[in-house]
Design a protein around this motif. Sequence first.
Motif, mmCIF file in Angstrom:
data_model
loop_
_atom_site.group_PDB
_atom_site.id
_atom_site.type_symbol
_atom_site.label_atom_id
_atom_site.label_comp_id
_atom_site.label_asym_id
_atom_site.label_seq_id
_atom_site.Cartn_x
_atom_site.Cartn_y
_atom_site.Cartn_z
ATOM 1 N N TYR A 1 0.836 -1.186 0.000
ATOM 2 C CA TYR A 1 0.000 0.000 0.000
ATOM 3 C C TYR A 1 0.871 1.237 0.000
ATOM 4 O O TYR A 1 2.060 1.177 0.288
ATOM 5 N N SER A 2 0.254 2.350 -0.294
ATOM 6 C CA SER A 2 0.997 3.604 -0.362
ATOM 7 C C SER A 2 1.293 4.163 1.021
ATOM 8 O O SER A 2 0.390 4.471 1.789
ATOM 9 N N ARG A 3 2.567 4.282 1.304
ATOM 10 C CA ARG A 3 2.982 4.866 2.575
ATOM 11 C C ARG A 3 2.520 6.317 2.620
ATOM 12 O O ARG A 3 2.023 6.790 3.634
ATOM 13 N N GLU A 4 2.672 6.965 1.497
ATOM 14 C CA GLU A 4 2.267 8.362 1.390
ATOM 15 C C GLU A 4 0.802 8.540 1.764
ATOM 16 O O GLU A 4 0.442 9.387 2.588
ATOM 17 N N ALA A 5 -0.054 7.746 1.168
ATOM 18 C CA ALA A 5 -1.492 7.845 1.433
ATOM 19 C C ALA A 5 -1.800 7.567 2.898
ATOM 20 O O ALA A 5 -2.648 8.229 3.499
ATOM 21 N N ALA A 6 -1.117 6.596 3.459
ATOM 22 C CA ALA A 6 -1.360 6.248 4.860
ATOM 23 C C ALA A 6 -0.990 7.400 5.786
ATOM 24 O O ALA A 6 -1.791 7.831 6.621
ATOM 25 N N PHE A 7 0.218 7.931 5.623
ATOM 26 C CA PHE A 7 0.643 9.040 6.473
ATOM 27 C C PHE A 7 -0.281 10.239 6.315
ATOM 28 O O PHE A 7 -0.621 10.915 7.279
ATOM 29 N N HIS A 8 -0.665 10.472 5.082
ATOM 30 C CA HIS A 8 -1.541 11.601 4.831
ATOM 31 C C HIS A 8 -2.895 11.423 5.516
ATOM 32 O O HIS A 8 -3.422 12.334 6.136
ATOM 33 N N ALA A 9 -3.427 10.221 5.422
ATOM 34 C CA ALA A 9 -4.722 9.945 6.041
ATOM 35 C C ALA A 9 -4.659 10.097 7.556
ATOM 36 O O ALA A 9 -5.589 10.612 8.182
ATOM 37 N N LEU A 10 -3.560 9.694 8.134
ATOM 38 C CA LEU A 10 -3.431 9.737 9.593
ATOM 39 C C LEU A 10 -3.189 11.138 10.138
ATOM 40 O O LEU A 10 -3.249 11.363 11.343
ATOM 41 N N ALA A 11 -2.915 12.061 9.252
ATOM 42 C CA ALA A 11 -2.615 13.420 9.707
ATOM 43 C C ALA A 11 -3.824 14.098 10.342
ATOM 44 O O ALA A 11 -3.682 14.999 11.164
ATOM 45 N N ASP A 12 -5.005 13.664 9.982
ATOM 46 C CA ASP A 12 -6.196 14.294 10.535
ATOM 47 C C ASP A 12 -6.722 13.544 11.763
ATOM 48 O O ASP A 12 -6.946 12.332 11.691
#
Lengths: 120, 120
Positions: free
Chosen positions: A8-19
């Motif tokens: 999976y995309s690490r980028e997408a995961a980190f971004h999603a968790l930012a909120d």
Amino acid sequence: MRSRKVTYSREAAFHALADPTRRAVLDMLRRGSHPAGQIARTFPISRPAISRHLRLLRRAHLVQERREGRRRWYYLNPEPLKEVDSWLEHYRVFWQANLTSLKAFVEAEHAHETKGGKTH
Amino acid sequence: MRSRKVTYSREAAFHALADPTRRAVLDMLRRGSHPAGQIARTFPISRPAISRHLRLLRRAHLVQERREGRRRWYYLNPEPLKEVDSWLEHYRVFWQANLTSLKAFVEAEHAHETKGGKTH
DNA sequence: ATAATGCGTAACTATACGGTTACACGAAAT
DNA sequence: ATTTCGTGTAACCGTATAGTTACGCATTAT
């Protein structure tokens, strides 16, 4: 059941968790699946706002949706969090060794602390 | 040396990690301290842009700055990442048990799959 | 003293983000 | 057939974000 290796995309995961709301949604789903409306009702923001958070979480593959009649059940898919975990892995060694690079740096500095720094 | 218990903001940490450039900066500092300019030179964006990322990382306490002459050395402070790690902790059990809630959900659904679901 | 270096900040711009209200649409209830 | 329910999307809005260029200010070199 043959397990297929997926990344999976690490980028997408980190971004999603930012909120914080999205993290709270995941925390909620951690205890079990819930229909969209029920998730929305537990938050102080509007239902459409939650719907959009869910869409983002869906696209990051952190949740999955399953339709049942007119409701849509959301459930957690923790897999992409492995990407976050594997990134963190490199840092865990620091605090596990109870030695931050800060400490190492300060000590190194101390070694040649003869050049008279400003006391400011 | 007496160690004092300090807690950092989970919110700030997650927020800081949302940006790929900032994660890359941390990855760089993981290998050792560097002056601001040297950090900037390794990225395709402008020096002021990096300077601002560093400020944000500083405020999240993920890096510390140490002035030496006209340069400013930045070094990693991994402590706040513990906040991220402790949040993840709750999820690790899912993939460690090799049992996602998805699987549990699907199985639970399967149990009372008598209400004739649409094949769509 | 003057110039060059290293680095932060200010001002500005375009885009992303998160929230809201209005609306659309299929499924269930009446 | 019509209404109600559950939920997603569109349009809109204010703020945050990330980048750029111009500039200021110590510190070091000449």
